[in-house]
Design a protein around this motif. Structure first.
Motif, PDB file in Angstrom:
ATOM      1  N   GLU A  66       0.816  -1.212   0.000  1.00 23.48           N
ATOM      2  CA  GLU A  66       0.000   0.000   0.000  1.00 23.48           C
ATOM      3  C   GLU A  66       0.853   1.267   0.000  1.00 23.48           C
ATOM      4  O   GLU A  66       0.330   2.365  -0.203  1.00 23.48           O
ATOM      5  CB  GLU A  66      -0.937  -0.010   1.215  1.00 23.48           C
ATOM      6  CG  GLU A  66      -1.954  -1.142   1.184  1.00 23.48           C
ATOM      7  CD  GLU A  66      -3.053  -0.973   2.212  1.00 23.48           C
ATOM      8  OE1 GLU A  66      -3.239   0.170   2.683  1.00 23.48           O
ATOM      9  OE2 GLU A  66      -3.730  -1.968   2.540  1.00 23.48           O
ATOM     10  N   THR A  90      -0.827   5.235   4.168  1.00 21.58           N
ATOM     11  CA  THR A  90      -2.289   5.268   4.172  1.00 21.58           C
ATOM     12  C   THR A  90      -2.791   5.646   5.556  1.00 21.58           C
ATOM     13  O   THR A  90      -2.036   5.701   6.534  1.00 21.58           O
ATOM     14  CB  THR A  90      -2.860   3.891   3.788  1.00 21.58           C
ATOM     15  OG1 THR A  90      -2.392   2.932   4.740  1.00 21.58           O
ATOM     16  CG2 THR A  90      -2.409   3.484   2.405  1.00 21.58           C
ATOM     17  N   GLU A  91      -4.092   5.856   5.648  1.00 23.20           N
ATOM     18  CA  GLU A  91      -4.683   6.314   6.898  1.00 23.20           C
ATOM     19  C   GLU A  91      -4.405   5.366   8.054  1.00 23.20           C
ATOM     20  O   GLU A  91      -4.196   5.778   9.189  1.00 23.20           O
ATOM     21  CB  GLU A  91      -6.190   6.489   6.699  1.00 23.20           C
ATOM     22  CG  GLU A  91      -6.902   7.091   7.902  1.00 23.20           C
ATOM     23  CD  GLU A  91      -8.362   7.372   7.605  1.00 23.20           C
ATOM     24  OE1 GLU A  91      -9.177   7.165   8.498  1.00 23.20           O
ATOM     25  OE2 GLU A  91      -8.660   7.797   6.468  1.00 23.20           O
TER      26      GLU A  91
END
Length: 532
Positions: free
Chosen positions: A357, A365-366
């Motif tokens: 990711e 990413t979050e």
């Protein structure tokens, strides 16, 4: 006493204990006529049978049969099935810092070795993050990671509950059905003994009445003799009359005694029948199992409800990110994490990148998830075994695992304790076969052909599967001995794809007939044609 009574009871048919009617002696001349007719009929039948037999023997030719010699060799039982290659070790790497990713060295599907650099972070951004962390050393640490971890626990609990609830529902339904069947069998068994006891009691009363009549008849002879009503009979005839009455009374008393013994035995079995007690024990076990499943189901429902309310939604996650951004900058763990990745994020073990990711030039990413690696050093093949093969497979058995044309050595390492339902609706049990000698050519997620070596018998008598015949009494073969057929009962052992072990009843070298569905009588003459 009960054992003897039981044997005598079992050998006595209740229907034969009904009161017998007195037989009228047949006229002697009539007996002679019937005897002469029977003898004449038998002689005529023998003459006809003699000519028919000679005629059939002249018409029937000796059949030719194919034979194969029983041999001595090895027979191995192998389970051949498909499985999915999985990793026994998996790790997901999360971003230790919220800075841009510098360089991504791997992508999904790449193989890596222990110590390989998976990705790096932007050096400038990393330096700034480190400096900010040092400035805010006093800030609270761990809030974000703790919240993420707790959220992941809620997600895991929810997943577990959603996975287990359907299985528990099925287990409860199956066991409730089994309990109904067991209770029905118990009632049927009890009703059978009760019915038998009623019939026995009726028979006892009937025979008590008959004995009373016998005693009355015996007393009547003495009374008639005393009154002189038997003066027309000789002393021997009177004696024979009294003797017959006494014998009948003794026989009837013996029948009554047997019935009384059967009644006692039946009463004992009504209270102590082993089969009924075993069925009741099984029913109790199933009831306890159902109760445990229902209790576990209740726990799973509660777990599902609490985890659903605990999982963070999008708004909660956004708030958590905002609340913990400063905490991350001031956490000592942040500094340690920065130190660990200053030279890049490295692999802890050799394996395959299954998720990526992280994107170069962008922050994580979050969730902070960067990359997931599944080990190719600890891998196994996941099998689904049916109930027919389950009793033959065991932990520790060796296996050959073929993956993409290459064969690896394997060992059965785990057998699940609970069956699950496959896509076809059948109940199967999961089995793991550990790959003992993995290498860099292992492919995760692909289908593997697995051959489990379940049992092997060396140097045993064996024959092809096709020659085995079966009936209600068991397995047998037809053997050709000096031009005639002999039906031989055998005891078989393990089975391979083409042969079967013969433990008893057959010796190596004997000629076994390939019957192909035909039936032979012992002593049938045949012409043997050995298989090439």
């Amino acid at each position: 006493m009960f054992r003897k009574a039981k044997n005598e009871a079992e050998n006595t048919d209740i229907t034969e204990m009904k009161p017998k009617k007195e037989k009228i002696p047949m006229d002697k001349q009539k007996k002679k006529k019937i005897r002469r007719r029977v003898i004449a009929g038998v002689l005529a039948a023998l003459v006809v049978a003699f000519f028919v037999r000679n005629s059939l023997m002249a018409k029937n030719a000796v059949p030719t049969v194919t034979t194969v010699a029983a041999s001595t060799g090895d027979v191995e039982q192998i389970l051949s099935t498909g499985g999915t290659v999985k990793s026994d070790e998996k790790r997901t790497y999360f971003a230790p810092v919220s800075v841009e990713v510098g360089r991504v060295n791997v992508s999904t599907g790449d193989t890596v070795k222990k110590g390989d650099v998976l990705l790096t972070f932007d050096e400038k951004a990393l330096s700034e993050e480190k400096q900010a962390a040092e400035y805010r050393m006093a800030s609270n640490d761990g809030g974000y990671e703790s919240s993420v971890h707790k959220n992941n626990e809620y997600i895991a609990d929810l997943s577990e509950a959603n996975r287990n609830l359907p299985v528990l529902e099925q287990q409860i339904a199956d066991n409730e059905k089994l309990l109904d069947e067991l209770n029905k069998k118990i009632e049927e068994k009890k009703a059978g003994w009760n019915y038998n006891g009623t019939n026995l009691n009726v028979s006892v009363m009937e025979w008590q009445s008959i004995i009373a009549q016998d005693e009355e008849a015996l007393a009547d002879i003495s009374e008639r003799e005393a009154r002189g009503e038997l003066n027309d009979y000789t002393e021997d005839e009177i004696k024979e009359m009294r003797n017959e009455a006494e014998i009948k009374l003794a026989n009837d008393r013996e029948i009554l005694l047997n019935l009384q013994i059967q009644t006692q035995y039946n009463g004992y079995e009504e209270q102590n029948n082993k089969e009924i007690r075993e069925l009741q024990r099984q029913a109790n076990d199933v009831e306890e199992l159902i109760a445990s499943y229902k209790e576990y189901k209740s726990e799973m429902k509660s777990q599902k409800a609490s985890s659903e309310s605990g999982v963070l939604d999008a708004g909660g996650k956004a708030k958590l990110e905002a609340d913990t951004a400063l905490e991350k900058l001031t956490n000592q763990e942040k500094l340690d994490a920065i130190a660990e990745v200053e030279n890049g994020l490295t692999a802890d073990f050799g394996g395959v990148v299954t998720e990526m990711e992280a994107i170069a030039g962008q922050p994580p990413t979050e969730s902070g998830k960067l990359v997931t690696i599944e080990s190719t050093e600890k891998v196994y093949a996941r099998l689904s075994v049916s109930k027919y093969d389950l009793e033959k497979i065991a932990v520790g058995q060796k296996a050959d695992v073929n993956i993409a044309g290459k064969t690896y050595e394997g060992t059965v390492s785990k057998i699940d304790g609970m069956a699950t339902q496959n896509n076809s609706g059948a109940m199967v049990v999961g089995v793991d076969v550990n790959i003992d000698n993995p290498d860099e050519n292992i492919f995760l997620g692909v289908e593997a052909k697995v051959y489990v070596h379940m049992a092997k018998a060396e140097g045993v008598v064996n024959v092809p599967l096709e020659v085995i015949n079966s009936d209600r009494e068991g397995d047998f073969v037809y053997v050709e001995e000096n031009g005639v057929v002999a039906k031989r009962r055998i005891t078989t052992g393990i089975t391979s794809d083409s042969a079967i072990e013969v433990k008893e009843g057959l010796s190596a070298g004997e000629n076994v007939i390939m019957a192909n569905g035909m039936e032979f009588e012992d002593g049938t003459a045949v012409t043997a044609m050995p298989m090439p």
